[in-house]
Write a protein that holds these residues in place. Structure first.
Motif, PDB file in Angstrom:
ATOM      1  N   GLY A   1       2.762   9.790  -6.665  1.00 18.06           N
ATOM      2  CA  GLY A   1       3.268  11.146  -6.476  1.00 18.06           C
ATOM      3  C   GLY A   1       3.563  11.906  -7.747  1.00 18.06           C
ATOM      4  N   PRO A   2       4.316  11.333  -8.698  1.00 20.42           N
ATOM      5  CA  PRO A   2       4.650  12.095  -9.913  1.00 20.42           C
ATOM      6  C   PRO A   2       3.467  12.388 -10.819  1.00 20.42           C
ATOM      7  CG  PRO A   2       6.178  10.265  -9.560  1.00 20.42           C
ATOM      8  CD  PRO A   2       5.034  10.059  -8.626  1.00 20.42           C
ATOM      9  N   SER A   3       2.370  11.637 -10.683  1.00 21.84           N
ATOM     10  CA  SER A   3       1.262  11.761 -11.635  1.00 21.84           C
ATOM     11  C   SER A   3       0.085  12.583 -11.111  1.00 21.84           C
ATOM     12  CB  SER A   3       0.767  10.366 -12.024  1.00 21.84           C
ATOM     13  OG  SER A   3       0.310   9.656 -10.875  1.00 21.84           O
TER      14      SER A   3
ATOM     15  N   LEU B   1       0.384   9.004   7.917  1.00 24.35           N
ATOM     16  CA  LEU B   1      -0.564   8.274   8.773  1.00 24.35           C
ATOM     17  C   LEU B   1      -0.454   6.774   8.553  1.00 24.35           C
ATOM     18  CD1 LEU B   1      -3.736  10.552   8.462  1.00 24.35           C
ATOM     19  CD2 LEU B   1      -2.148  10.395  10.385  1.00 24.35           C
ATOM     20  N   LEU B   2      -0.281   6.366   7.296  1.00 21.56           N
ATOM     21  CA  LEU B   2      -0.148   4.943   7.006  1.00 21.56           C
ATOM     22  C   LEU B   2       1.154   4.388   7.565  1.00 21.56           C
ATOM     23  CD1 LEU B   2      -1.341   2.481   5.606  1.00 21.56           C
ATOM     24  CD2 LEU B   2      -0.229   3.197   3.495  1.00 21.56           C
ATOM     25  N   LEU B   3       2.212   5.190   7.531  1.00 18.52           N
ATOM     26  CA  LEU B   3       3.482   4.756   8.093  1.00 18.52           C
ATOM     27  C   LEU B   3       3.381   4.593   9.609  1.00 18.52           C
ATOM     28  CD1 LEU B   3       6.452   4.122   7.468  1.00 18.52           C
ATOM     29  CD2 LEU B   3       6.965   6.543   7.850  1.00 18.52           C
ATOM     30  N   THR B   4       2.633   5.491  10.247  1.00 19.32           N
ATOM     31  CA  THR B   4       2.400   5.357  11.681  1.00 19.32           C
ATOM     32  C   THR B   4       1.613   4.084  11.988  1.00 19.32           C
ATOM     33  OG1 THR B   4       2.341   7.771  11.882  1.00 19.32           O
ATOM     34  CG2 THR B   4       1.444   6.495  13.709  1.00 19.32           C
ATOM     35  N   LEU B   5       0.610   3.805  11.161  1.00 14.40           N
ATOM     36  CA  LEU B   5      -0.179   2.582  11.336  1.00 14.40           C
ATOM     37  C   LEU B   5       0.686   1.349  11.132  1.00 14.40           C
ATOM     38  CD1 LEU B   5      -2.900   1.115  11.692  1.00 14.40           C
ATOM     39  CD2 LEU B   5      -3.267   1.395   9.234  1.00 14.40           C
ATOM     40  N   GLU B   6       1.563   1.382  10.146  1.00 21.51           N
ATOM     41  CA  GLU B   6       2.435   0.249   9.885  1.00 21.51           C
ATOM     42  C   GLU B   6       3.434   0.026  11.022  1.00 21.51           C
ATOM     43  OE1 GLU B   6       2.625  -2.231   7.443  1.00 21.51           O
ATOM     44  OE2 GLU B   6       0.593  -1.456   7.340  1.00 21.51           O
TER      45      GLU B   6
ATOM     46  N   LEU C   1       0.913  13.117   1.012  1.00 18.79           N
ATOM     47  CA  LEU C   1       1.975  13.038   2.016  1.00 18.79           C
ATOM     48  C   LEU C   1       1.405  12.783   3.407  1.00 18.79           C
ATOM     49  CD1 LEU C   1       4.337  15.930   0.837  1.00 18.79           C
ATOM     50  CD2 LEU C   1       4.698  13.460   0.626  1.00 18.79           C
ATOM     51  N   ILE C   2       0.300  13.466   3.733  1.00 14.86           N
ATOM     52  CA  ILE C   2      -0.338  13.262   5.037  1.00 14.86           C
ATOM     53  C   ILE C   2      -0.848  11.831   5.156  1.00 14.86           C
ATOM     54  CG2 ILE C   2      -2.281  13.933   6.502  1.00 14.86           C
ATOM     55  CD1 ILE C   2      -2.004  16.757   5.374  1.00 14.86           C
TER      56      ILE C   2
ATOM     57  N   LEU D   1       0.826  -1.202   0.000  1.00 13.72           N
ATOM     58  CA  LEU D   1       0.000   0.000   0.000  1.00 13.72           C
ATOM     59  C   LEU D   1       0.867   1.261   0.000  1.00 13.72           C
ATOM     60  CD1 LEU D   1      -2.853   1.007  -0.017  1.00 13.72           C
ATOM     61  CD2 LEU D   1      -2.923   0.854   2.475  1.00 13.72           C
ATOM     62  N   LEU D   2       1.956   1.235   0.762  1.00  9.43           N
ATOM     63  CA  LEU D   2       2.873   2.383   0.766  1.00  9.43           C
ATOM     64  C   LEU D   2       3.509   2.585  -0.610  1.00  9.43           C
ATOM     65  CD1 LEU D   2       4.668   1.925   4.218  1.00  9.43           C
ATOM     66  CD2 LEU D   2       3.236   3.863   3.539  1.00  9.43           C
ATOM     67  N   VAL D   3       3.879   1.487  -1.264  1.00 10.90           N
ATOM     68  CA  VAL D   3       4.481   1.586  -2.597  1.00 10.90           C
ATOM     69  C   VAL D   3       3.477   2.101  -3.611  1.00 10.90           C
ATOM     70  CG1 VAL D   3       5.469   0.229  -4.478  1.00 10.90           C
ATOM     71  CG2 VAL D   3       6.221  -0.167  -2.144  1.00 10.90           C
TER      72      VAL D   3
END
Length: 224
Positions: free
Chosen positions: A179-181, A196-201, A191-192, A171-173
């Motif tokens: 981002g570029p599109s 949040l997803l990184l915190t959940l992970e 980014l937010i 999901l992170l990938v």
């Protein structure tokens, strides 16, 4: 596309050797040198966590466990935790998302528990196949069901850890590739969302380490 997406988890081979598997030992280098010299905040936090885990695992194992029995499961928890957390760091290989590692952890534990239980407590192991109060006509089916559930335990332990780690990384990938599109107005929202997803992970990494160690402790307590 799916092949390219999952290829981010493939071990890369340099000089014919999958050297990124060395990342499973990165937790050893995370311990600061002062941990062995003087008291610091990391040492205090480490002591609190290990003492708390020792108390919980000691309760699960019970009085039948040998002295130092919980050290195995505390070490297992810390090993998986370091690999899960460092796997969220960019360009660090996530070994815990591969069945080659998770099954290597769960299968020897389960086999050792089974060997110990059948050698030392064969009557208890046989009685465990038929729950108390089971009607006589259902006993053959219960033996079959309990045997199957017992055999698949190392597989469920391994798949649970690997699947939970690989799902969040995918999901992170997927979000990162958008981002570029996307337009600049949606970039801040992306980014937010990723933070949040990184915190959940990070929470999932801790929880899955704890779940793996607790289930291994429960399986150990059943053979005593």
């Amino acid at each position: 596309m799916m092949a390219n997406l999952f290829s981010i988890f493939d071990p890369s081979a340099n000089l014919g050797l999958p050297l990124n598997w060395i990342a499973i030992f990165i937790g050893l280098f995370a311990l600061p040198w002062t941990f062995w010299v003087e008291s610091n905040r990391f040492q205090k936090l480490f002591s609190i966590v290990t003492n708390q885990l020792h108390g919980e695992f000691k309760t699960l194992v019970g009085t039948s466990g040998a002295q130092g029995h919980t050290l195995v499961f505390i070490s297992l928890f810390l090993f998986i935790l370091f690999n899960n957390l460092f796997g969220l760091t960019p360009y660090v290989f996530t070994a815990s998302s591969h069945l080659a590692m998770t099954l290597t952890l769960s299968l020897p534990l389960w086999v050792s528990f089974m060997i110990y239980g059948w050698i030392n407590h064969a009557t208890h192991m046989l009685a465990h196949l038929v729950p108390l109060g089971t009607p006589g006509i259902l006993m053959p089916f219960m033996v079959l069901i309990e045997t199957v559930s017992n055999v698949i335990r190392p597989g469920t332990l391994a798949v649970r850890l690997a699947a939970n780690m690989i799902a969040g990384h995918l999901l992170l990938v997927l979000l990162g590739n958008q981002g570029p599109s996307i337009s600049s107005s949606l970039l801040s929202f992306l980014l937010i969302t990723q933070v949040l997803l990184l915190t959940l992970e990070s929470a999932v990494a801790i929880i899955q380490s704890y779940v793996f160690a607790v289930l291994a402790t429960l399986y150990s307590s059943e053979v005593n």
